[in-house]
Design a protein around this motif. Structure first.
Motif, short mmCIF file in Angstrom:
data_model
loop_
_atom_site.label_atom_id
_atom_site.label_comp_id
_atom_site.label_asym_id
_atom_site.label_seq_id
_atom_site.Cartn_x
_atom_site.Cartn_y
_atom_site.Cartn_z
N LEU A 267 0.82 -1.21 0.00
CA LEU A 267 0.00 0.00 0.00
C LEU A 267 0.86 1.26 0.00
CD1 LEU A 267 -2.79 -1.02 2.54
CD2 LEU A 267 -3.03 -0.76 0.06
N SER A 268 1.99 1.20 0.69
CA SER A 268 2.90 2.36 0.72
C SER A 268 3.48 2.64 -0.66
CB SER A 268 4.02 2.12 1.73
OG SER A 268 3.52 1.95 3.04
N ILE A 269 3.85 1.57 -1.39
CA ILE A 269 4.39 1.73 -2.74
C ILE A 269 3.34 2.35 -3.67
CG2 ILE A 269 5.23 0.49 -4.78
CD1 ILE A 269 7.28 0.77 -2.55
N ILE A 270 2.12 1.82 -3.56
CA ILE A 270 1.04 2.36 -4.41
C ILE A 270 0.79 3.82 -4.08
CG2 ILE A 270 -1.42 2.18 -4.90
CD1 ILE A 270 -1.17 -0.84 -4.43
N SER A 271 0.81 4.14 -2.79
CA SER A 271 0.61 5.54 -2.38
C SER A 271 1.73 6.43 -2.89
CB SER A 271 0.54 5.64 -0.85
OG SER A 271 -0.56 4.89 -0.35
N ALA A 272 2.98 5.91 -2.84
CA ALA A 272 4.13 6.69 -3.31
C ALA A 272 4.02 6.99 -4.80
CB ALA A 272 5.43 5.95 -3.01
N ILE A 273 3.50 6.00 -5.55
CA ILE A 273 3.38 6.21 -7.01
C ILE A 273 2.25 7.20 -7.34
CG2 ILE A 273 2.75 5.06 -9.18
CD1 ILE A 273 4.21 2.58 -8.17
N PHE A 274 1.13 7.06 -6.64
CA PHE A 274 -0.03 7.87 -6.99
C PHE A 274 -0.06 9.23 -6.31
CE2 PHE A 274 -1.59 3.87 -8.57
CZ PHE A 274 -2.37 4.23 -9.66
N LEU A 275 0.84 9.45 -5.33
CA LEU A 275 0.84 10.75 -4.66
C LEU A 275 1.13 11.91 -5.62
CD1 LEU A 275 0.57 12.32 -2.03
CD2 LEU A 275 3.01 11.90 -1.62
N PRO A 276 2.24 11.87 -6.38
CA PRO A 276 2.48 12.99 -7.31
C PRO A 276 1.45 13.05 -8.44
CG PRO A 276 4.10 11.25 -7.63
CD PRO A 276 3.35 10.91 -6.40
N LEU A 277 0.96 11.85 -8.86
CA LEU A 277 -0.05 11.85 -9.92
C LEU A 277 -1.34 12.49 -9.41
CD1 LEU A 277 0.44 8.24 -11.37
CD2 LEU A 277 1.56 10.35 -12.05
N GLY A 278 -1.69 12.16 -8.18
CA GLY A 278 -2.88 12.76 -7.59
C GLY A 278 -2.71 14.26 -7.41
N PHE A 279 -1.49 14.67 -7.03
CA PHE A 279 -1.23 16.10 -6.86
C PHE A 279 -1.45 16.85 -8.16
CE2 PHE A 279 1.86 19.53 -7.37
CZ PHE A 279 1.40 20.40 -6.37
N LEU A 283 -4.25 19.54 -8.95
CA LEU A 283 -3.84 20.91 -9.28
C LEU A 283 -4.51 21.39 -10.57
CD1 LEU A 283 -2.01 23.35 -8.64
CD2 LEU A 283 -0.24 22.24 -10.03
N LEU A 284 -4.51 20.53 -11.61
CA LEU A 284 -5.08 20.94 -12.89
C LEU A 284 -6.62 20.82 -12.92
CD1 LEU A 284 -2.48 19.34 -15.35
CD2 LEU A 284 -2.65 21.71 -14.58
N GLY A 285 -7.17 20.23 -11.87
CA GLY A 285 -8.62 20.07 -11.85
C GLY A 285 -9.34 21.17 -11.09
N ILE A 286 -8.58 22.17 -10.58
CA ILE A 286 -9.25 23.24 -9.85
C ILE A 286 -10.06 24.11 -10.80
CG2 ILE A 286 -7.57 23.29 -7.97
CD1 ILE A 286 -6.17 25.57 -9.34
N ASN A 287 -11.17 24.61 -10.33
CA ASN A 287 -12.13 25.32 -11.18
C ASN A 287 -11.87 26.83 -11.12
OD1 ASN A 287 -14.28 25.70 -12.88
ND2 ASN A 287 -15.80 25.71 -11.22
N VAL A 288 -10.68 27.23 -11.63
CA VAL A 288 -10.34 28.65 -11.72
C VAL A 288 -9.77 28.93 -13.11
CG1 VAL A 288 -9.89 28.89 -9.26
CG2 VAL A 288 -8.02 28.23 -10.77
N GLY A 289 -9.71 30.19 -13.48
CA GLY A 289 -9.18 30.55 -14.77
C GLY A 289 -7.67 30.42 -14.83
N GLY A 290 -7.14 30.28 -16.05
CA GLY A 290 -5.70 30.22 -16.25
C GLY A 290 -5.11 28.84 -16.18
N VAL A 291 -5.93 27.79 -16.14
CA VAL A 291 -5.41 26.41 -16.12
C VAL A 291 -4.82 26.11 -17.49
CG1 VAL A 291 -5.98 23.98 -15.86
CG2 VAL A 291 -7.10 25.68 -14.41
N PRO A 292 -3.53 25.68 -17.58
CA PRO A 292 -2.88 25.42 -18.88
C PRO A 292 -3.63 24.36 -19.67
CG PRO A 292 -1.27 25.45 -17.09
CD PRO A 292 -2.61 25.48 -16.45
N GLY A 293 -3.80 24.61 -20.98
CA GLY A 293 -4.39 23.66 -21.90
C GLY A 293 -5.89 23.57 -21.84
N SER A 294 -6.52 24.44 -21.12
CA SER A 294 -7.98 24.34 -20.99
C SER A 294 -8.70 24.62 -22.31
CB SER A 294 -8.48 25.32 -19.92
OG SER A 294 -8.12 26.65 -20.23
N GLU A 295 -8.01 25.33 -23.21
CA GLU A 295 -8.63 25.65 -24.50
C GLU A 295 -8.25 24.65 -25.58
OE1 GLU A 295 -10.78 27.97 -24.66
OE2 GLU A 295 -10.42 28.65 -22.60
N ASN A 296 -7.31 23.78 -25.31
CA ASN A 296 -6.81 22.80 -26.30
C ASN A 296 -7.62 21.53 -26.20
OD1 ASN A 296 -5.38 21.03 -27.95
ND2 ASN A 296 -3.38 21.83 -27.33
#
Length: 324
Positions: A267-279, A283-296
């Motif tokens: 479980l620790s290994i899985i958490s270590a792998i998915f921690l940065p992916l989840g971050f 980060l890119l899923g926040i509902n504010v303007g200026g998110v990179p690639g939102s128009e692409n």
């Protein structure tokens, strides 16, 4: 016979058989030096209290010991008389063998008084042998007979505990089942319960064959010593069972702990792998303007491939540093 709390009253003819007498006759019984009287009572009855206290003529210390509710195996020498408490395994139907049954005995050359609360098969054996003219002929032989039968009947119970302990040992090697903990606890409880009474019973028999009682002959003392040696062996076997089961329990605990550690590590290994992916996804899923690639229109596919490459790279680094 079972009347007024009297299980039986037998007058030995000292030839291997006995004659049964009633409670009424017992109250007026006149002791004969050539005969031996054995009286067996249920100590919880009022009649047992009456006869033993008022008609038996024995020492008050013996009266109290014969009628007490709780007792442990012991031997007390009262001049030429013996006061002894013994225990036997409970082999009655639907019972637990480790729930040991007590019997209290006052034995002199011409009188035997025994009391009980529950039936003992060893007592029935002696009565049966007397009915077939093959019973003890004197107090000394009676003492050996009751001690021997109580001790011999323990062997099967101890062997069963030993077999169960060996079976548990094999199961622990083959399986990690947590259900084994209940079985282990049962075996330890049985072994501890039996040893709790066998150890003082060994001391009681030891006192018997060292006592200087004139009516216990040398041959019967040798038999008592053999019974004591058998009890010593039983106590040693129970100690061995306890040691074995304790080791098995430690082994089971270690295996369960190791299993849990492996799962937590995974479980620790899985958490270590998915921690940065989840971050990153957070980060890119926040509902504010200026998110990179939102128009692409291809942003989602590009980001998914990036996450996949990043996950593979993390796995490679963990393998390289030998963390997995």
């Amino acid at each position: 016979m079972s009347q007024k709390g009297l299980v039986h009253a037998l007058v030995f003819d000292k030839k291997g058989s006995a004659k049964e007498i009633s409670y009424e006759y017992l109250k007026n019984y006149e002791y004969d030096d050539g005969l031996l009287l054995w009286v067996h009572f249920d100590y919880s009855s009022s009649e047992a209290n009456e006869w033993i206290a008022e008609y038996s003529g024995i020492d008050p210390i013996a009266v109290e010991a014969l009628l007490t509710d709780e007792t442990r195996p012991r031997t007390t020498i009262l001049d030429e008389n013996i006061l002894i408490a013994l225990r036997g395994v409970n082999l009655n139907p639907n019972s637990n063998p480790e729930d040991m049954i007590s019997i209290r005995l006052y034995i002199s050359e011409n009188l035997i008084i025994s009391t009980k609360k529950r039936d003992l098969l060893s007592v029935k054996d002696i009565v049966n042998s007397l009915n077939h003219n093959k019973g003890p002929i004197n107090s000394s032989e009676f003492l050996v007979a009751i001690a021997d039968r109580l001790t011999c009947r323990m062997e099967g119970t101890i062997d069963n505990i030993q077999d169960n302990a060996s079976e548990i040992e094999e199961l622990v090697i083959e399986s990690n089942s947590l259900e084994l903990r209940t079985k282990i606890s049962t075996i330890r409880r049985e072994a501890i319960a039996l040893r709790r009474y066998l150890s003082p019973q060994r001391e009681a028999i030891y006192t018997l064959y060292h006592a200087k009682i004139s009516w216990i002959n040398d041959y019967d003392k040798i038999q008592l010593r053999e019974i004591n040696d058998q009890l010593i062996r039983y106590v040693e076997e129970l100690d061995s069972i306890n040691d074995k089961v304790a080791l098995v329990q430690d082994e089971l605990t270690n295996k369960v702990t190791e299993q849990m550690n492996k799962r937590m590590y995974l479980l620790s290994i899985i958490s270590a792998i998915f921690l940065p992916l989840g971050f990153l996804t957070g980060l890119l899923g926040i509902n504010v303007g200026g998110v990179p690639g939102s128009e692409n229109t291809n942003s989602f596919m590009i980001f998914t491939v990036f996450l996949l490459v990043m996950g593979v790279l993390q796995y490679y680094l963990l393998k390289k540093f030998k963390w997995i």
